[in-house]
Design a protein around this motif. Structure first.
Motif, PDB file in Angstrom:
ATOM      1  N   HIS A  22      -0.932  26.592 -12.478  1.00  0.00           N
ATOM      2  CA  HIS A  22      -0.812  27.561 -13.147  1.00  0.00           C
ATOM      3  C   HIS A  22      -0.546  29.369 -12.381  1.00  0.00           C
ATOM      4  CE1 HIS A  22      -1.167  26.934 -17.499  1.00  0.00           C
ATOM      5  NE2 HIS A  22      -2.599  26.619 -17.346  1.00  0.00           N
ATOM      6  N   LEU A  23      -1.684  29.055 -11.208  1.00  0.00           N
ATOM      7  CA  LEU A  23      -1.989  30.451 -10.566  1.00  0.00           C
ATOM      8  C   LEU A  23      -0.811  30.484  -9.610  1.00  0.00           C
ATOM      9  CD1 LEU A  23      -5.843  31.326 -10.143  1.00  0.00           C
ATOM     10  CD2 LEU A  23      -4.217  32.373 -11.568  1.00  0.00           C
ATOM     11  N   MET A  24      -0.417  29.573  -8.969  1.00  0.00           N
ATOM     12  CA  MET A  24       0.627  28.954  -7.837  1.00  0.00           C
ATOM     13  C   MET A  24       1.830  28.759  -8.254  1.00  0.00           C
ATOM     14  SD  MET A  24      -1.938  28.664  -4.747  1.00  0.00           S
ATOM     15  CE  MET A  24      -2.216  26.880  -4.993  1.00  0.00           C
ATOM     16  N   GLY A  25       1.712  27.685  -9.672  1.00  0.00           N
ATOM     17  CA  GLY A  25       2.796  26.918  -9.186  1.00  0.00           C
ATOM     18  C   GLY A  25       2.885  25.504  -8.416  1.00  0.00           C
ATOM     19  N   VAL A  26       3.373  24.976  -9.126  1.00  0.00           N
ATOM     20  CA  VAL A  26       3.101  22.839  -8.664  1.00  0.00           C
ATOM     21  C   VAL A  26       3.470  22.909  -7.634  1.00  0.00           C
ATOM     22  CG1 VAL A  26       4.491  20.797  -9.235  1.00  0.00           C
ATOM     23  CG2 VAL A  26       4.280  22.627 -11.008  1.00  0.00           C
ATOM     24  N   THR A  27       4.126  23.203  -6.374  1.00  0.00           N
ATOM     25  CA  THR A  27       4.929  23.551  -5.151  1.00  0.00           C
ATOM     26  C   THR A  27       3.266  22.946  -3.802  1.00  0.00           C
ATOM     27  OG1 THR A  27       7.172  23.180  -5.412  1.00  0.00           O
ATOM     28  CG2 THR A  27       6.086  23.431  -3.234  1.00  0.00           C
ATOM     29  N   LEU A  28       3.339  24.661  -4.324  1.00  0.00           N
ATOM     30  CA  LEU A  28       2.231  25.265  -3.527  1.00  0.00           C
ATOM     31  C   LEU A  28       0.520  24.571  -3.773  1.00  0.00           C
ATOM     32  CD1 LEU A  28       2.032  28.721  -3.328  1.00  0.00           C
ATOM     33  CD2 LEU A  28       2.577  27.459  -1.380  1.00  0.00           C
ATOM     34  N   THR A  29       0.686  24.057  -5.727  1.00  0.00           N
ATOM     35  CA  THR A  29      -0.797  23.581  -5.618  1.00  0.00           C
ATOM     36  C   THR A  29      -0.433  21.901  -4.615  1.00  0.00           C
ATOM     37  OG1 THR A  29      -0.693  24.527  -7.463  1.00  0.00           O
ATOM     38  CG2 THR A  29      -1.971  22.155  -7.482  1.00  0.00           C
ATOM     39  N   ILE A  30       0.282  21.431  -4.916  1.00  0.00           N
ATOM     40  CA  ILE A  30       0.679  19.884  -4.547  1.00  0.00           C
ATOM     41  C   ILE A  30       0.032  20.222  -2.854  1.00  0.00           C
ATOM     42  CG2 ILE A  30       1.899  17.807  -4.313  1.00  0.00           C
ATOM     43  CD1 ILE A  30       0.310  18.511  -7.353  1.00  0.00           C
ATOM     44  N   GLY A  31       1.045  21.465  -2.071  1.00  0.00           N
ATOM     45  CA  GLY A  31       0.645  21.258  -1.018  1.00  0.00           C
ATOM     46  C   GLY A  31      -0.431  21.033  -0.401  1.00  0.00           C
ATOM     47  N   ILE A  32      -1.125  22.256  -0.580  1.00  0.00           N
ATOM     48  CA  ILE A  32      -2.558  22.710  -0.571  1.00  0.00           C
ATOM     49  C   ILE A  32      -3.539  21.928  -1.118  1.00  0.00           C
ATOM     50  CG2 ILE A  32      -4.659  24.503  -0.845  1.00  0.00           C
ATOM     51  CD1 ILE A  32      -2.295  26.349  -1.409  1.00  0.00           C
TER      52      ILE A  32
ATOM     53  N   GLY B 289       0.675  -1.544   0.077  1.00  0.00           N
ATOM     54  CA  GLY B 289       0.291  -0.137  -0.385  1.00  0.00           C
ATOM     55  C   GLY B 289       1.053   1.419   0.303  1.00  0.00           C
ATOM     56  N   VAL B 290       2.251   0.850   0.554  1.00  0.00           N
ATOM     57  CA  VAL B 290       2.724   2.157   0.973  1.00  0.00           C
ATOM     58  C   VAL B 290       3.309   2.690  -0.584  1.00  0.00           C
ATOM     59  CG1 VAL B 290       4.644   3.528   1.589  1.00  0.00           C
ATOM     60  CG2 VAL B 290       3.525   2.406   3.120  1.00  0.00           C
ATOM     61  N   ILE B 291       3.873   1.651  -1.253  1.00  0.00           N
ATOM     62  CA  ILE B 291       4.336   1.674  -2.951  1.00  0.00           C
ATOM     63  C   ILE B 291       3.400   2.802  -3.288  1.00  0.00           C
ATOM     64  CG2 ILE B 291       5.256   0.539  -4.539  1.00  0.00           C
ATOM     65  CD1 ILE B 291       6.696  -1.493  -2.222  1.00  0.00           C
ATOM     66  N   PHE B 292       2.748   2.139  -4.097  1.00  0.00           N
ATOM     67  CA  PHE B 292       1.304   2.569  -4.516  1.00  0.00           C
ATOM     68  C   PHE B 292       0.878   3.830  -4.054  1.00  0.00           C
ATOM     69  CE2 PHE B 292      -0.027  -2.106  -5.086  1.00  0.00           C
ATOM     70  CZ  PHE B 292       0.221  -2.128  -7.473  1.00  0.00           C
ATOM     71  N   ALA B 293       0.558   3.784  -2.662  1.00  0.00           N
ATOM     72  CA  ALA B 293       0.500   5.425  -2.121  1.00  0.00           C
ATOM     73  C   ALA B 293       1.437   6.464  -2.795  1.00  0.00           C
ATOM     74  CB  ALA B 293      -0.261   5.841  -0.737  1.00  0.00           C
ATOM     75  N   LEU B 294       2.904   5.779  -2.778  1.00  0.00           N
ATOM     76  CA  LEU B 294       3.921   7.025  -3.271  1.00  0.00           C
ATOM     77  C   LEU B 294       3.463   6.745  -4.853  1.00  0.00           C
ATOM     78  CD1 LEU B 294       7.122   5.242  -0.946  1.00  0.00           C
ATOM     79  CD2 LEU B 294       6.219   7.341  -1.302  1.00  0.00           C
ATOM     80  N   ALA B 295       3.440   5.625  -5.420  1.00  0.00           N
ATOM     81  CA  ALA B 295       3.277   6.000  -7.064  1.00  0.00           C
ATOM     82  C   ALA B 295       2.407   6.882  -6.524  1.00  0.00           C
ATOM     83  CB  ALA B 295       3.070   4.723  -7.467  1.00  0.00           C
ATOM     84  N   GLY B 296       1.048   6.760  -6.570  1.00  0.00           N
ATOM     85  CA  GLY B 296       0.632   7.592  -6.845  1.00  0.00           C
ATOM     86  C   GLY B 296       0.491   9.312  -6.729  1.00  0.00           C
ATOM     87  N   GLY B 297       1.683   9.449  -5.317  1.00  0.00           N
ATOM     88  CA  GLY B 297       1.878  11.158  -5.101  1.00  0.00           C
ATOM     89  C   GLY B 297       2.621  11.407  -6.234  1.00  0.00           C
ATOM     90  N   PHE B 298       4.106  10.727  -6.682  1.00  0.00           N
ATOM     91  CA  PHE B 298       4.304  10.782  -7.385  1.00  0.00           C
ATOM     92  C   PHE B 298       4.038  11.072  -9.070  1.00  0.00           C
ATOM     93  CE2 PHE B 298       8.138   8.344  -5.095  1.00  0.00           C
ATOM     94  CZ  PHE B 298       9.001  10.038  -4.192  1.00  0.00           C
ATOM     95  N   PHE B 299       3.248  10.493  -9.361  1.00  0.00           N
ATOM     96  CA  PHE B 299       2.419  10.227 -10.580  1.00  0.00           C
ATOM     97  C   PHE B 299       1.483  11.770 -10.707  1.00  0.00           C
ATOM     98  CE2 PHE B 299       3.700   6.642 -11.033  1.00  0.00           C
ATOM     99  CZ  PHE B 299       4.598   6.671 -12.418  1.00  0.00           C
TER     100      PHE B 299
END
Length: 141
Positions: free
Chosen positions: A86-96, A3-13
């Protein structure tokens, strides 16, 4: 562990998909990019079902309509994600997005929505979400 491996893969993808969708939307539009993503995901899922020779799709009529509408929610997720990138960038979008997912998950666990088993929410879980919010605030500075 699986489950951890699938969760990590899902997050990366999810992160890679966010960047790809934002780039595609610059060329063809946000809703068009969301539609293309949904279509390519559908095609891949059907090919995997066929390759696995899984015949459980015959039971699709038994799926409650509320749960069968998940694809419609995915279109809204994609549009929101693309627009936020587009409005905030990838890092903030994923964090929020992660914070929103955790808050929704806590609420679903607490009340047992969507046929999930009710679970008690601990103070440490609330503190964890608060720390994530603080982390996003720090990222924003």
């Amino acid at each position: 562990m699986k489950g951890v491996i699938f969760a990590l893969a899902g997050g990366f993808f999810l992160t890679f998909q966010s960047v790809a969708n934002a780039t595609i939307s610059n060329q063809i539009g946000t809703w068009q990019a969301a539609a293309m993503t949904q279509l390519t995901g559908f095609v891949l899922a059907v090919l995997i079902v066929l390759a696995l020779r899984d015949r459980s799709y015959r039971d699709l009529g038994q799926v409650p309509k509320l749960y069968a509408s998940g694809g419609a929610l995915a279109a809204i997720v994609l549009f929101s994600n693309i627009t936020a990138v587009h409005l905030m960038g990838v890092t903030l979008t994923i964090g929020i997005f992660l914070i929103a997912q955790l808050v929704a998950a806590i609420i679903i666990d607490k009340f047992g929505w969507f046929d999930m088993m009710k679970k008690n929410i601990s103070r440490t879980q609330i503190i964890g979400v608060a720390l994530m919010i603080l982390g996003v605030v720090v990222l924003k500075i």
